[in-house]
Design an enzyme around this catalytic site. Structure first.
Site: not given
Length: 558
Positions: A151, A279, A422-424
């Site tokens: 990603m 997430r 990570y991932e927001g």
């Protein structure tokens, strides 16, 4: 116990035609085989993966010893494709089984698990947004895990603010696009685990507007069908605090041809399918890593002898064990409470994903969608935060031995820290929950969810206690937070100041609901569950009142 006794997963899945053949025996068989594979094949590679790490040389990345062989065995055994559709090469099993698998993998070897961790999100992204031609070429390879995926979002100047991305995509005469730019922090951007890597990349078309609405999504493979290698170069891998077994790559795209995925300018829409799946998996990472830390600390506490514990309640011959000391019991019981409640919340979320996808009743699908939308940011933020802080607390049980590498607990502390980022980032998850998912509809969706989980509980004293707290928080949201945060003239940043405490308060309510469900389940009257339940009410739950007090203080002084 949680999947079957607490959540009644077999009964819920039986109501979905897609899982008519999934019964308790099948769930048990798959989880047992998964545990065996993870324990025998993946877990033994954890220590060496950390100490040797991934190695970069002239653009190529070599993974730690045993990683490639383990991954080849993993995908060939069908583990990546558990929850993928059978028509795409998958096994069509419930998402809850995939959730349990990845929790186990993260606990056993977080670095190795980073490689397949994005597969399901990439699969969903390609399945729902790619053209028929791209799906024919790439979907099954990703679904089965034969090829891994990345990603590619972040750039050196653009972290959480994706609207700043500068990577360009220029149309080519053959319908493809030439991508040029640099992406950083790309997990598994280059490796030797699989024969090909599928990069999903955010970039801008020449005529796109500035900001996030100008981004499109593209697919660029490491190798094309004719065997030619794409112009995608791994410039280096990062030297990190932890997670040494996973290469975090700087990737340069030198006019690399690729295909658009979805509509122009709708790249974030397509990418968020992947991010939301990721997430949930990151929340499961938090649960798995915390459980790994707890297991190490609990085992040590039952063997290590020190001074006599106070109180005299220990059995004969155990009074001098570290685990008999109240300070250590508090640490261990609090973390156990987080792990068990986290599993209830995470497995319920996985069940709701299946209901959202397969239930015949549109209204029930809508309820499932609401659960996943609201609970996923809470799960990701609260349980990754606890993975790091809880693992650090578990390290304390070892004393000085925890600070040296021999016992392995310090690796968990190091490895777990990145999951908060990570991932927001966890702060973005909190902003997402309050500013994007609660304030715009006047709290309607969250209030309905809280009412629904309260209605699931019985009338025993513990359940009534939880219902009272849910009702009190709902009143606070309706009567205090919403009117103040949305009032004309309210400070523009007020909700941002509240967001972190708000998410933590919701996490506490979900944990209280989870423990009420556990307490009412058949078989929960054993010491195993009673000890953890006491740990929750005594050492974890008081945070709820603290978070309410902090929000009230902010509302009063902003």
């Amino acid at each position: 116990f949680i999947l079957q006794n607490v959540l009644q997963a077999p009964q819920q899945l039986a109501a979905l035609p897609a899982f008519a053949d999934v019964d308790e025996d099948l769930l048990t068989q798959v989880t047992d085989e998964a545990s065996k594979f993870v324990g025998e094949v993946i877990a033994p590679l954890n220590r060496e993966g950390d100490e040797v790490g991934a190695a970069w040389k002239t653009g190529a990345v070599t993974m730690p010893p045993g990683f490639r062989e383990a991954y080849q065995a993993f995908w060939q055994a069908g583990w990546p494709s558990l929850a993928c559709a059978t028509e795409d090469g998958g096994q069509g099993l419930p998402a809850a089984l995939e959730a349990m698998l990845y929790e186990n993998l993260s606990a056993a070897n977080h670095g190795w698990t980073m490689a397949p961790g994005l597969l399901h999100g990439a699969y969903e992204c390609i399945k729902h947004h790619a053209s028929a031609e791209l799906k024919a070429r790439y979907l099954e390879k990703v679904a089965t895990g034969e090829w891994l995926a990345t990603m590619c979002l972040t750039e050196p100047h653009a972290g959480s603010d994706l609207g700043l991305c500068r990577t360009k995509a220029v149309p080519l005469t053959d319908g493809r696009f030439a991508l040029s730019g640099t992406k950083i922090f790309i997990s598994g951007g280059e490796h030797d685990l699989t024969d090909n890597i599928v990069h999903l990349v955010l970039a801008r078309l020449p005529d796109s507007p500035p900001g996030p609405k100008g981004l499109s999504l593209f697919l660029v493979p490491k190798f094309y069908e004719d065997g030619a290698r794409s112009a995608v170069v791994c410039e280096r891998i990062e030297e990190k605090m932890g997670l040494h077994g996973s290469p975090t790559c700087v990737m340069r795209f030198d006019e690399a041809p690729g295909w658009i995925v979805g509509e122009p300018g709708k790249g974030l829409n397509a990418m968020f399918v992947m991010m939301n799946a990721a997430r949930l998996h990151v929340g499961l990472q938090g649960i798995g890593l915390l459980d790994a830390a707890w297991q190490k600390a609990d085992a040590y506490a039952k063997e290590r002898r020190q001074m006599r514990a106070p109180g005299g309640s220990a059995k004969a011959g155990e009074a001098d064990l570290v685990g008999q000391h109240p300070a250590m019991r508090r640490i261990l019981d609090a973390q156990r409470a987080w792990i068990d409640a986290g599993r209830v919340v995470a497995y319920r979320t996985a069940l709701e994903l299946d209901i959202q996808k397969h239930h015949a009743d549109a209204a029930r699908r809508e309820l499932a969608s609401r659960w996943c939308t609201l609970v996923t940011p809470v799960l990701k933020a609260a349980w990754t935060d606890q993975a790091f802080h809880g693992a650090s607390a578990c390290l304390q049980v070892f004393g000085g031995h925890g600070f040296v590498r021999e016992w392995g607990i310090e690796q968990i502390v190091r490895d777990s820290r990145v999951a908060m980022i990570y991932e927001g980032t966890n702060e973005i998850q909190a902003i997402d929950l309050l500013l994007r998912k609660t304030l715009p509809d006047g709290g309607a969706a969250l209030l309905r969810l809280l009412a629904d989980i309260g209605a699931e509980l019985g009338d025993d004293p513990q359940a009534l206690r939880v219902k009272e707290q849910i009702n009190g928080f709902s009143d606070f949201l309706r009567e205090r937070l919403l009117p103040r945060a949305t009032a004309p003239g309210a400070p523009a940043d007020l909700a941002h100041w509240l967001a972190d405490d708000f998410l933590r308060a919701v996490a506490m309510l979900l944990m209280a609901w989870a423990w009420a469900r556990i307490g009412a389940a058949p078989g929960a009257d054993t010491a195993r569950w009673q000890t953890a339940q006491t740990g929750f009410w005594r050492w974890v739950w008081p945070e709820f009142e603290m978070r309410l007090a902090m929000m009230n203080n902010t509302l009063a002084t902003a």
